[in-house]
Write a protein that holds these residues in place. Structure first.
Motif, PDB file in Angstrom:
ATOM      1  N   THR A 174       0.862  -1.174   0.000  1.00  0.00           N
ATOM      2  CA  THR A 174       0.000   0.000   0.000  1.00  0.00           C
ATOM      3  C   THR A 174       0.902   1.228   0.000  1.00  0.00           C
ATOM      4  O   THR A 174       2.039   1.163   0.466  1.00  0.00           O
ATOM      5  CB  THR A 174      -0.952   0.005   1.212  1.00  0.00           C
ATOM      6  N   SER A 175       0.414   2.337  -0.548  1.00  0.00           N
ATOM      7  CA  SER A 175       1.286   3.510  -0.690  1.00  0.00           C
ATOM      8  C   SER A 175       0.492   4.800  -0.651  1.00  0.00           C
ATOM      9  O   SER A 175      -0.712   4.831  -0.921  1.00  0.00           O
ATOM     10  CB  SER A 175       2.085   3.426  -1.991  1.00  0.00           C
ATOM     11  N   LEU A 176       1.210   5.859  -0.308  1.00  0.00           N
ATOM     12  CA  LEU A 176       0.689   7.225  -0.296  1.00  0.00           C
ATOM     13  C   LEU A 176       1.633   8.111  -1.103  1.00  0.00           C
ATOM     14  O   LEU A 176       2.835   7.852  -1.149  1.00  0.00           O
ATOM     15  CB  LEU A 176       0.634   7.764   1.135  1.00  0.00           C
ATOM     16  N   GLY A 177       1.084   9.136  -1.734  1.00  0.00           N
ATOM     17  CA  GLY A 177       1.945  10.113  -2.393  1.00  0.00           C
ATOM     18  C   GLY A 177       2.155   9.847  -3.865  1.00  0.00           C
ATOM     19  O   GLY A 177       1.191   9.646  -4.619  1.00  0.00           O
ATOM     20  N   ALA A 178       3.410   9.829  -4.292  1.00  0.00           N
ATOM     21  CA  ALA A 178       3.752   9.807  -5.713  1.00  0.00           C
ATOM     22  C   ALA A 178       3.147   8.626  -6.447  1.00  0.00           C
ATOM     23  O   ALA A 178       2.710   8.747  -7.595  1.00  0.00           O
ATOM     24  CB  ALA A 178       5.278   9.806  -5.873  1.00  0.00           C
ATOM     25  N   TYR A 179       3.107   7.453  -5.800  1.00  0.00           N
ATOM     26  CA  TYR A 179       2.583   6.273  -6.498  1.00  0.00           C
ATOM     27  C   TYR A 179       1.098   6.427  -6.811  1.00  0.00           C
ATOM     28  O   TYR A 179       0.619   5.923  -7.835  1.00  0.00           O
ATOM     29  CB  TYR A 179       2.820   5.011  -5.666  1.00  0.00           C
ATOM     30  N   VAL A 180       0.359   7.119  -5.957  1.00  0.00           N
ATOM     31  CA  VAL A 180      -1.060   7.356  -6.221  1.00  0.00           C
ATOM     32  C   VAL A 180      -1.223   8.175  -7.498  1.00  0.00           C
ATOM     33  O   VAL A 180      -2.104   7.900  -8.323  1.00  0.00           O
ATOM     34  CB  VAL A 180      -1.717   8.063  -5.019  1.00  0.00           C
ATOM     35  N   THR A 181      -0.369   9.183  -7.667  1.00  0.00           N
ATOM     36  CA  THR A 181      -0.380   9.978  -8.906  1.00  0.00           C
ATOM     37  C   THR A 181      -0.123   9.086 -10.117  1.00  0.00           C
ATOM     38  O   THR A 181      -0.793   9.202 -11.151  1.00  0.00           O
ATOM     39  CB  THR A 181       0.697  11.082  -8.840  1.00  0.00           C
ATOM     40  N   ARG A 204       8.428  15.301   5.892  1.00  0.00           N
ATOM     41  CA  ARG A 204       7.920  15.945   4.685  1.00  0.00           C
ATOM     42  C   ARG A 204       8.242  14.957   3.558  1.00  0.00           C
ATOM     43  O   ARG A 204       9.375  14.900   3.066  1.00  0.00           O
ATOM     44  CB  ARG A 204       8.610  17.288   4.452  1.00  0.00           C
ATOM     45  N   ALA A 205       7.265  14.152   3.192  1.00  0.00           N
ATOM     46  CA  ALA A 205       7.523  12.991   2.337  1.00  0.00           C
ATOM     47  C   ALA A 205       6.925  13.171   0.946  1.00  0.00           C
ATOM     48  O   ALA A 205       5.958  13.915   0.744  1.00  0.00           O
ATOM     49  CB  ALA A 205       6.941  11.740   2.982  1.00  0.00           C
ATOM     50  N   SER A 206       7.504  12.471  -0.018  1.00  0.00           N
ATOM     51  CA  SER A 206       6.921  12.402  -1.359  1.00  0.00           C
ATOM     52  C   SER A 206       6.296  11.033  -1.623  1.00  0.00           C
ATOM     53  O   SER A 206       5.465  10.881  -2.510  1.00  0.00           O
ATOM     54  CB  SER A 206       7.981  12.685  -2.423  1.00  0.00           C
ATOM     55  N   LEU A 207       6.695  10.019  -0.816  1.00  0.00           N
ATOM     56  CA  LEU A 207       6.172   8.669  -0.997  1.00  0.00           C
ATOM     57  C   LEU A 207       6.262   7.909   0.318  1.00  0.00           C
ATOM     58  O   LEU A 207       7.295   7.936   0.995  1.00  0.00           O
ATOM     59  CB  LEU A 207       6.968   7.916  -2.072  1.00  0.00           C
ATOM     60  N   VAL A 208       5.168   7.237   0.672  1.00  0.00           N
ATOM     61  CA  VAL A 208       5.167   6.285   1.784  1.00  0.00           C
ATOM     62  C   VAL A 208       4.737   4.941   1.210  1.00  0.00           C
ATOM     63  O   VAL A 208       3.696   4.835   0.559  1.00  0.00           O
ATOM     64  CB  VAL A 208       4.207   6.710   2.910  1.00  0.00           C
ATOM     65  N   PHE A 209       5.545   3.927   1.461  1.00  0.00           N
ATOM     66  CA  PHE A 209       5.327   2.585   0.923  1.00  0.00           C
ATOM     67  C   PHE A 209       5.313   1.607   2.090  1.00  0.00           C
ATOM     68  O   PHE A 209       6.203   1.644   2.950  1.00  0.00           O
ATOM     69  CB  PHE A 209       6.459   2.251  -0.049  1.00  0.00           C
ATOM     70  N   ILE A 210       4.299   0.745   2.151  1.00  0.00           N
ATOM     71  CA  ILE A 210       4.232  -0.275   3.199  1.00  0.00           C
ATOM     72  C   ILE A 210       3.960  -1.619   2.535  1.00  0.00           C
ATOM     73  O   ILE A 210       2.961  -1.783   1.819  1.00  0.00           O
ATOM     74  CB  ILE A 210       3.148   0.039   4.235  1.00  0.00           C
ATOM     75  N   GLY A 211       4.851  -2.577   2.774  1.00  0.00           N
ATOM     76  CA  GLY A 211       4.720  -3.894   2.169  1.00  0.00           C
ATOM     77  C   GLY A 211       4.498  -4.971   3.213  1.00  0.00           C
ATOM     78  O   GLY A 211       4.975  -4.875   4.345  1.00  0.00           O
ATOM     79  N   VAL A 212       3.762  -6.016   2.832  1.00  0.00           N
ATOM     80  CA  VAL A 212       3.620  -7.195   3.683  1.00  0.00           C
ATOM     81  C   VAL A 212       4.885  -8.026   3.526  1.00  0.00           C
ATOM     82  O   VAL A 212       5.214  -8.474   2.434  1.00  0.00           O
ATOM     83  CB  VAL A 212       2.395  -8.026   3.276  1.00  0.00           C
ATOM     84  N   GLY A 213       5.614  -8.214   4.618  1.00  0.00           N
ATOM     85  CA  GLY A 213       6.874  -8.944   4.554  1.00  0.00           C
ATOM     86  C   GLY A 213       8.044  -8.020   4.276  1.00  0.00           C
ATOM     87  O   GLY A 213       7.892  -6.927   3.723  1.00  0.00           O
ATOM     88  N   GLU A 214       9.221  -8.472   4.649  1.00  0.00           N
ATOM     89  CA  GLU A 214      10.439  -7.685   4.441  1.00  0.00           C
ATOM     90  C   GLU A 214      10.698  -7.463   2.960  1.00  0.00           C
ATOM     91  O   GLU A 214      10.493  -8.369   2.138  1.00  0.00           O
ATOM     92  CB  GLU A 214      11.621  -8.407   5.078  1.00  0.00           C
TER      93      GLU A 214
END
Length: 285
Positions: A137-144, A190-200
């Motif tokens: 899941t992600s916020l920021g640039a990837y949504v664009t 002050r972020a341009s992208l937040v990325f959260i992955g299941v697993g390392e």
């Protein structure tokens, strides 16, 4: 693949229901593959999939097979998670990250055989505000990027649309204020992208963001700061976290699809939440 020991083979006579997302690109090939495996496939319109999945679960099905991309698989997982119902997958998306990460064949004929006879393992799921995600899941640039790609894909195809969307994303990167709370600590970026992955996840190119084989069974949080090429990068492995923004709702990327959620965003990992049908270990086939 992060998973527990395989469960015993499914008893003969157990119910198996196969559902096809009609929007997946290989619908006819999926139908043919399942027919050869002796299974009937019910075609379901995307807008009806959640309703039909609930009906199938309520009917007492032991094993559900879904043919579609990661969005379809996530919808099915949300219905069968933390139950005794087994989920089999016939990969029908463009990238099929979840199937590849869990040793499920992307060849439809082989995947159909696995769906009928494969062993069952426990698979981890991610949750954000109680919405299931399989991979990232992600916020920021990837949504664009996703928003632009979806607007172009019907006219240009996936590859060209992705290339144009990526270029536009780089040209229009914006930063936003985000506060991360995890394991008793709090930090604002002050972020341009937040990325959260299941697993390392891998932290170096060219495999950046890919799931680490036999990696830690955590949520992997990555935060990219700033808009310049030499960006700062933070990375954390956590069981749960909260992301707060300066607005009441946020559009996030959820396994490659967009969803609008209320903030704050509460993330957690549920280990072995899914009884997943996978290919047998090599040598056991």
């Amino acid at each position: 693949m992060a998973a527990t020991q395989a469960a015993p083979p499914r008893p003969r006579g157990s119910k198996l229901k196969a559902l096809l997302n009609t929007a997946c690109g290989n619908a006819e090939a999926a139908r043919d593959a399942l027919a050869k495996a002796g299974l009937e496939l019910e075609a379901v319109q995307p807008g009806e999939m959640m309703k039909r999945l609930k009906q199938v679960v309520d009917q007492g099905t032991n094993r559900i097979l879904v043919a579609g991309g990661d969005g379809t698989i996530a919808a099915a997982a949300s219905h069968v998670a933390k139950t005794d119902i087994e989920l089999a997958v016939l990969p029908g998306g463009t990238l099929n990250h979840f199937a590849k990460d869990h040793g499920i064949p992307t060849d439809l004929g082989k995947a159909a055989i696995v769906a009928v006879n494969g062993p069952v393992v426990g698979a981890d799921l991610g949750y954000v505000n109680d919405c299931v995600f399989l991979n990232t899941t992600s916020l920021g640039a990837y949504v664009t990027f996703v928003r632009e790609r979806e607007s172009l894909e019907k006219h240009l195809g996936y590859s060209i649309a992705s290339a144009i969307a990526f270029a536009k994303m780089l040209a229009e990167i914006r930063t936003f204020s985000v506060t991360l709370e995890a394991e008793g600590g709090k930090k604002t970026y002050r972020a341009s992208l937040v990325f959260i992955g299941v697993g390392e996840r891998e932290l170096k190119v060219p495999t950046l963001g890919n799931r680490v084989k036999n990696g830690k069974r955590k949520l992997h949080v990555m935060i990219v700061q700033g808009r310049k090429p030499a960006r700062l990068f933070d990375s954390f492995l956590v069981d749960s976290c909260r992301i707060d923004l300066t607005r009441p709702t946020a559009t996030i990327g959820l396994d490659g699809e967009l969803k609008r959620l209320h903030t704050p965003l509460d993330y957690r990992i549920e280990r072995d939440a899914l009884r997943l049908v996978v290919a047998p270990p090599e040598g056991d086939e």
